[in-house]
Design an enzyme around this catalytic site. Structure first.
Site, mmCIF file in Angstrom:
data_model
loop_
_atom_site.group_PDB
_atom_site.id
_atom_site.type_symbol
_atom_site.label_atom_id
_atom_site.label_comp_id
_atom_site.label_asym_id
_atom_site.label_seq_id
_atom_site.Cartn_x
_atom_site.Cartn_y
_atom_site.Cartn_z
ATOM 1 N N ASP A 149 7.081 -57.069 -57.036
ATOM 2 C CA ASP A 149 8.308 -57.667 -57.564
ATOM 3 C C ASP A 149 8.012 -58.448 -58.848
ATOM 4 O OD1 ASP A 149 7.010 -59.795 -56.392
ATOM 5 O OD2 ASP A 149 8.718 -60.479 -55.205
ATOM 6 N N SER A 150 6.736 -58.475 -59.236
ATOM 7 C CA SER A 150 6.382 -59.011 -60.563
ATOM 8 C C SER A 150 7.107 -58.218 -61.647
ATOM 9 C CB SER A 150 4.862 -58.953 -60.778
ATOM 10 O OG SER A 150 4.366 -57.650 -60.518
ATOM 11 N N ASP A 170 6.736 -54.131 -52.748
ATOM 12 C CA ASP A 170 7.082 -55.509 -52.397
ATOM 13 C C ASP A 170 8.498 -55.583 -51.855
ATOM 14 O OD1 ASP A 170 5.241 -57.566 -52.672
ATOM 15 O OD2 ASP A 170 5.463 -57.655 -54.853
ATOM 16 N N LYS A 187 5.028 -54.928 -48.677
ATOM 17 C CA LYS A 187 4.313 -56.212 -48.714
ATOM 18 C C LYS A 187 5.321 -57.343 -48.566
ATOM 19 C CE LYS A 187 2.219 -57.896 -52.612
ATOM 20 N NZ LYS A 187 2.995 -59.131 -52.883
ATOM 21 N N GLU A 211 5.536 -61.829 -48.300
ATOM 22 C CA GLU A 211 4.810 -63.063 -48.596
ATOM 23 C C GLU A 211 4.989 -64.076 -47.468
ATOM 24 O OE1 GLU A 211 6.007 -64.621 -52.396
ATOM 25 O OE2 GLU A 211 5.574 -62.739 -53.441
ATOM 26 N N GLU A 261 -3.788 -64.705 -53.331
ATOM 27 C CA GLU A 261 -3.500 -64.977 -54.750
ATOM 28 C C GLU A 261 -3.787 -66.437 -55.095
ATOM 29 O OE1 GLU A 261 0.245 -63.513 -56.251
ATOM 30 O OE2 GLU A 261 0.051 -64.650 -58.111
HETATM 31 O O1 KIV Z 1 4.246 -58.651 -57.511
HETATM 32 C C1 KIV Z 1 3.057 -58.367 -57.696
HETATM 33 O O2 KIV Z 1 2.688 -57.613 -58.611
HETATM 34 C C2 KIV Z 1 2.083 -58.949 -56.771
HETATM 35 C C3 KIV Z 1 0.646 -58.875 -57.130
HETATM 36 C C4 KIV Z 1 0.348 -59.679 -58.323
HETATM 37 C C5 KIV Z 1 -0.237 -59.189 -55.983
HETATM 38 O O3 KIV Z 1 2.466 -59.490 -55.776
#
Ligand code: KIV
Length: 263
Positions: free
Chosen positions: A43-44, A82, A112, A114, A181
């Site tokens: 989600d970055s 994510d 994924k 968090e 992280e």
């Molecule tokens: O959103 C993302 O790209 C991430 C990574 C930096 C681990 O969570």
């Protein structure tokens, strides 16, 4: 890598895992061709692709859209997507529906999420639905406001104890891998030795079982990157120079030349 078993095998054999966060078809093709073990549709993308200040506004539809493109570019690579902010925290039932959408519509291999102890019911539900879950501890960007900013986690004894406890809980709940992280290297080492599932670090030092970086960061495409990013290519400068040359050649009438013109 094709299955979660290969993540565990990699840890057993001491083979380091590589993961790259990326968001589109052509970068996914490049990652696959380079032999990257796993692609994370992170989600970055909110910050890297959409220019947002945090990942919080990213929507499930946007994750699905990008993950589909990534899958088209990397048909043979293990892909994790994510789950965006509030797509899994509201209830375990909603989490399964949303994760199910990701799995069905994108062809991803896992999702994924968090957090630790506080999201156990969600993880339990996802795992029992047969969805491979990757955990994420330490600096969890979806909680940036609660954490008081993007800062290293696990420096105080209390934080350290919580992250270690959460790692053990995630393992017990069936998570197949944990992203760590922005935690001190010594803490990442302790967790990596303590759990049997692999850890993948970002800003967590060299003792984790694998490393993840964002595609645009490691290729030097952004104008700023955090301390833990190594730029393997000066992409920003190379791109700007190429574009400047294009502009100059067009202005001088040098492009298109004969080679690039149909008879
Ligand atoms: O959103 C993302 O790209 C991430 C990574 C930096 C681990 O969570």
């Amino acid at each position: 890598m094709k299955t979660i078993n290969e993540f565990l095998e990699a840890k057993e054999k001491g083979r380091k895992i590589t993961m790259v966060s990326t968001y589109d078809y052509w970068s996914a093709r490049i990652c696959e061709e380079a032999g990257v073990d796993c692609i994370l549709v992170g989600d970055s993308l909110g910050m890297v692709v959409q220019g947002l200040e945090t990942t919080l506004p990213v929507r499930l539809e946007e994750m699905v859209y990008h993950a589909k493109a990534v899958r088209r570019g990397a048909r043979e690579t293990f892909i994790v997507v994510d789950m965006p902010f509030l797509s899994y925290q509201v209830s375990p039932e909603e989490a399964v529906e949303n994760a199910g959408r990701i799995m069905k519509e994108t062809g991803a291999n896992g999702v994924k999420v968090e957090g630790g102890e506080e999201i156990v019911p969600v993880i339990r539900k996802l795992v029992s639905a047969g969805i491979p879950v990757m955990g994420h501890l330490g600096l969890t960007p979806q909680s940036v406001h609660a954490l008081g900013g993007y800062r290293v986690q696990g420096r105080t004894e209390e934080q350290k104890r919580k992250i270690i406890k959460d790692a053990k809980i995630l393992e017990q709940e069936g998570v197949f891998c944990i992203v760590l992280e922005a935690v001190p290297s010594a803490l990442a080492k302790e967790i990596t030795e303590f759990v049997e599932i692999p850890t993948i670090g970002i800003g967590a030092g060299k003792h984790t079982d694998g490393q993840v970086l964002v595609f645009h960061d490691l290729l030097g495409l952004l104008d700023w990157s955090p301390k833990f990013v190594k730029r393997y290519f000066n992409g920003r400068e190379a791109f700007i120079n190429a574009l400047k040359t294009f502009k100059e050649e067009v202005e001088k009438g040098e492009f298109p030349d004969e080679e690039h013109t149909y008879e």
